[in-house]
Design an enzyme around this catalytic site. Structure first.
Site, PDB file in Angstrom:
ATOM      1  N   LYS A  22     -29.554  28.736 -16.320  1.00 36.29           N
ATOM      2  CA  LYS A  22     -30.136  28.267 -14.879  1.00 36.29           C
ATOM      3  C   LYS A  22     -29.445  29.261 -13.733  1.00 36.29           C
ATOM      4  O   LYS A  22     -30.178  29.651 -12.994  1.00 36.29           O
ATOM      5  CB  LYS A  22     -29.701  26.863 -14.684  1.00 36.29           C
ATOM      6  CG  LYS A  22     -29.613  26.521 -13.094  1.00 36.29           C
ATOM      7  CD  LYS A  22     -29.234  25.166 -13.051  1.00 36.29           C
ATOM      8  CE  LYS A  22     -27.557  25.013 -12.986  1.00 36.29           C
ATOM      9  NZ  LYS A  22     -27.227  25.186 -11.745  1.00 36.29           N
ATOM     10  N   ASN A  23     -28.169  29.438 -14.107  1.00 37.95           N
ATOM     11  CA  ASN A  23     -27.652  30.419 -12.868  1.00 37.95           C
ATOM     12  C   ASN A  23     -27.913  31.745 -12.756  1.00 37.95           C
ATOM     13  O   ASN A  23     -27.646  32.436 -11.863  1.00 37.95           O
ATOM     14  CB  ASN A  23     -26.186  29.964 -12.882  1.00 37.95           C
ATOM     15  CG  ASN A  23     -25.760  28.684 -12.373  1.00 37.95           C
ATOM     16  OD1 ASN A  23     -26.609  27.804 -11.867  1.00 37.95           O
ATOM     17  ND2 ASN A  23     -24.506  28.114 -12.569  1.00 37.95           N
ATOM     18  N   CYS A 116     -21.866  19.377  -1.213  1.00 41.09           N
ATOM     19  CA  CYS A 116     -22.457  18.611  -2.470  1.00 41.09           C
ATOM     20  C   CYS A 116     -21.168  17.840  -2.863  1.00 41.09           C
ATOM     21  O   CYS A 116     -19.914  17.913  -2.354  1.00 41.09           O
ATOM     22  CB  CYS A 116     -22.973  19.615  -3.410  1.00 41.09           C
ATOM     23  SG  CYS A 116     -21.790  20.292  -4.374  1.00 41.09           S
ATOM     24  N   ARG A 121     -18.956  23.591   0.320  1.00 44.65           N
ATOM     25  CA  ARG A 121     -19.776  24.858  -0.122  1.00 44.65           C
ATOM     26  C   ARG A 121     -20.573  25.497   1.144  1.00 44.65           C
ATOM     27  O   ARG A 121     -21.643  25.777   1.399  1.00 44.65           O
ATOM     28  CB  ARG A 121     -20.880  24.188  -0.948  1.00 44.65           C
ATOM     29  CG  ARG A 121     -20.502  23.360  -1.844  1.00 44.65           C
ATOM     30  CD  ARG A 121     -20.141  24.051  -3.575  1.00 44.65           C
ATOM     31  NE  ARG A 121     -20.963  24.950  -4.110  1.00 44.65           N
ATOM     32  CZ  ARG A 121     -21.924  24.724  -4.992  1.00 44.65           C
ATOM     33  NH1 ARG A 121     -22.042  23.312  -5.316  1.00 44.65           N
ATOM     34  NH2 ARG A 121     -22.548  25.603  -5.517  1.00 44.65           N
ATOM     35  N   ASP A 307     -17.245  26.006 -13.863  1.00 49.91           N
ATOM     36  CA  ASP A 307     -18.206  25.315 -14.520  1.00 49.91           C
ATOM     37  C   ASP A 307     -18.012  24.438 -15.754  1.00 49.91           C
ATOM     38  O   ASP A 307     -18.738  23.808 -16.482  1.00 49.91           O
ATOM     39  CB  ASP A 307     -19.651  26.092 -14.410  1.00 49.91           C
ATOM     40  CG  ASP A 307     -19.858  26.270 -13.309  1.00 49.91           C
ATOM     41  OD1 ASP A 307     -20.977  26.969 -13.007  1.00 49.91           O
ATOM     42  OD2 ASP A 307     -19.465  25.671 -12.138  1.00 49.91           O
ATOM     43  N   ARG A 400     -30.571  18.555 -13.948  1.00 50.90           N
ATOM     44  CA  ARG A 400     -30.982  19.669 -12.972  1.00 50.90           C
ATOM     45  C   ARG A 400     -30.468  20.995 -13.790  1.00 50.90           C
ATOM     46  O   ARG A 400     -30.857  22.128 -13.533  1.00 50.90           O
ATOM     47  CB  ARG A 400     -29.960  19.549 -11.828  1.00 50.90           C
ATOM     48  CG  ARG A 400     -30.280  18.706 -10.920  1.00 50.90           C
ATOM     49  CD  ARG A 400     -29.488  18.477  -9.694  1.00 50.90           C
ATOM     50  NE  ARG A 400     -29.427  19.658  -9.172  1.00 50.90           N
ATOM     51  CZ  ARG A 400     -28.568  20.175  -8.058  1.00 50.90           C
ATOM     52  NH1 ARG A 400     -27.907  19.346  -7.569  1.00 50.90           N
ATOM     53  NH2 ARG A 400     -28.865  21.384  -7.553  1.00 50.90           N
TER      54      ARG A 400
END
Ligand code: EPZ
Length: 421
Positions: A22-23, A116, A121, A307, A400
């Site tokens: 995803k990233n 978030c 952030r 993460d 997500r």
């Protein structure tokens, strides 16, 4: 809203196939704004964040077509330059369109992403880099309004902190700038490396890829000729399934990975007394007779990834002894702790350091709530080993970033199902 119900004390078995990262896919989709041609991107993960960014590209006037795990993207007709709040609020990585739009069109308006669950952030480093390249930036009614009517100019940029998104935005802006941009203290994550390689293959000379100093020779607003490519495997999804095998003390093969991207994760699992067998495109976790405690400090790549912090905290609840986790990247990335405590974990927080006492408190299934993407994956891991059933609510957080989570888990033996509240 939906929730997952997982029955605990299950062993896993077999092979899980990892999806595209995803990233990596998010900045790569944003980079297509720099292209003059249609591009096919394969190994694209089917997750909500990707679909959100594709919707933004379409809103800006681009077009895309899905075909299996490939997406054909064409931004040649892109004619809008505003990323509105309704999209950016659902996916903060939308900020990654700022650099390419500004560099291509000479102006851009992007809603401030806001914070978030894991932290404030800020995007100050992104903006400072673009100003160094000649952009005029004002914040107006919650929007970043950037303009560089004569295009961006190459500049020397020193990042005060290593920033993945800031590096990616700056590389994309520098690609169409007039002159040479040097980025010092750049991020070196594999996702940043792939973005640089794709842009280099599209005709931009970039030196120092994979190092903390990048030198980008801009094309002075000449659009790029992208080659089709595959997204690299998701090292965080892979690490999450490695922890699923470890926490349930199962033998599991994690396939379609790049083991080199998993080195810090493998090292910590080996410290916890797990054997990890590596092949060219897979890693296999073997069960252990004793899970040993571990000490973790999160840092930038190639160090231990933030993460993976929540997932290892869940695993540490099963260790024979006391573990510590020092979260150095985000100021509020312990939202999973209160939910793990509800499952019976024994965890104490002192600022950004968590102390986890393993084994004394067995985990017992109950209702828990997901708060952010990786915190929710820690709850899934805990549910695999807890006594009884665990229901994980607000699993839109999971959707997500994890493709077909319950499908992949069921295939390797987990008892998991999705229900409507
Ligand atoms: C990327 O976020 C990832 N997201 C995050 O993954 C990941 O946790 C993070 O990098 C760190 O590895 C994507 O790639 C889409 P940063 P990013 O800019 O780019 C501070 C997930 O779970 N900072 O490297 O936003 C910031 O507050 C997500 O998949 C500034 O102060 O992270 C943080 O403390 C979560 N000013 C640190 O730098 C800025 O202008 C690192 O942030 C930018 C960042």
């Amino acid at each position: 809203m939906e929730y997952l119900k997982i029955t605990g004390e299950t062993k896993l078995d077999g092979v899980v196939e990892i999806s595209g990262a995803k990233n990596a896919a998010l900045p790569l989709i944003a980079s297509t704004i720099l292209a003059k041609n249609e591009i096919s991107i394969c190994n694209m993960p089917d997750v909500v964040d990707i679909n959100t960014l594709l919707k933004l590209i379409a809103k800006l006037g681009g077009s895309y077509e899905k075909c299996d795990d490939c997406i054909k993207i064409n931004t040649s007709k892109l004619d809008k330059t505003t990323a509105t709040y309704d999209i950016v609020k659902t996916m903060r990585a939308s900020i990654l369109v700022l650099g390419p739009i500004l560099s291509r069109f000479g102006h851009c308006e992007v809603s401030l992403p806001g914070g978030c669950a894991i932290g404030q952030r800020p995007v100050d480093l992104h903006l400072k880099a673009l100003e160094a390249m000649g952009a005029e930036i004002i914040i107006n009614h919650g929007y970043i309004e950037a303009s560089a009517p004569n295009g961006l100019k190459g500049a020397k940029i020193v990042f005060d902190k290593v920033t993945v998104g800031g590096t990616e935005n700056t590389v994309m802006a520098a690609a169409l700038a007039d002159g040479i941009t040097t980025i010092i203290n750049a991020a070196k994550e594999p996702e940043v490396v792939q973005l640089c390689e794709v842009i280099k293959n599209a005709g931009v000379l970039i030196e120092g890829i994979g190092t903390s100093t990048l030198i980008i020779h801009g094309t002075n607003r000449k659009l790029l000729d992208f080659k089709d490519f595959h997204v690299i495997p998701d090292r965080i999804e892979a690490g999450t399934y490695m922890c699923a095998a470890a926490i349930s003390n199962s033998k599991l093969k994690i396939d379609k990975v790049i083991p080199q991207h998993l080195e810090a994760i493998i090292a910590k699992l080996e410290e916890m007394n797990f054997e990890v067998i590596q092949d060219k495109t897979s890693v296999t976790i073997m069960p252990t007779d004793e899970i040993k405690p571990v000490n973790i400090v999160t840092t930038e790549y190639p160090g231990f990834p933030t993460d993976m912090q929540a997932q290892f905290m869940a695993l540490a609840t099963q260790a024979n002894g006391t573990s510590t986790i020092d979260e150095r990247l985000f100021e509020n990335r312990f939202m999973h702790v209160s939910e793990l405590l509800r499952l019976g974990a024994d965890i104490h927080l002192n600022g950004n350091i968590a102390t986890i006492n393993g084994t004394q408190n067995e985990l017992n299934g109950t209702d828990v709530m997901a708060t952010d993407l990786r915190a929710s994956s820690a709850l899934v891991l805990s549910a695999l080993v807890a006594h009884g059933d665990t229901s994980i609510h607000r699993i839109y957080h999971l959707d997500r970033g994890y493709e077909d989570l319950e499908g992949k888990l069921s295939k390797i033996g987990a008892k998991v199902a999705r229900y409507k509240e």
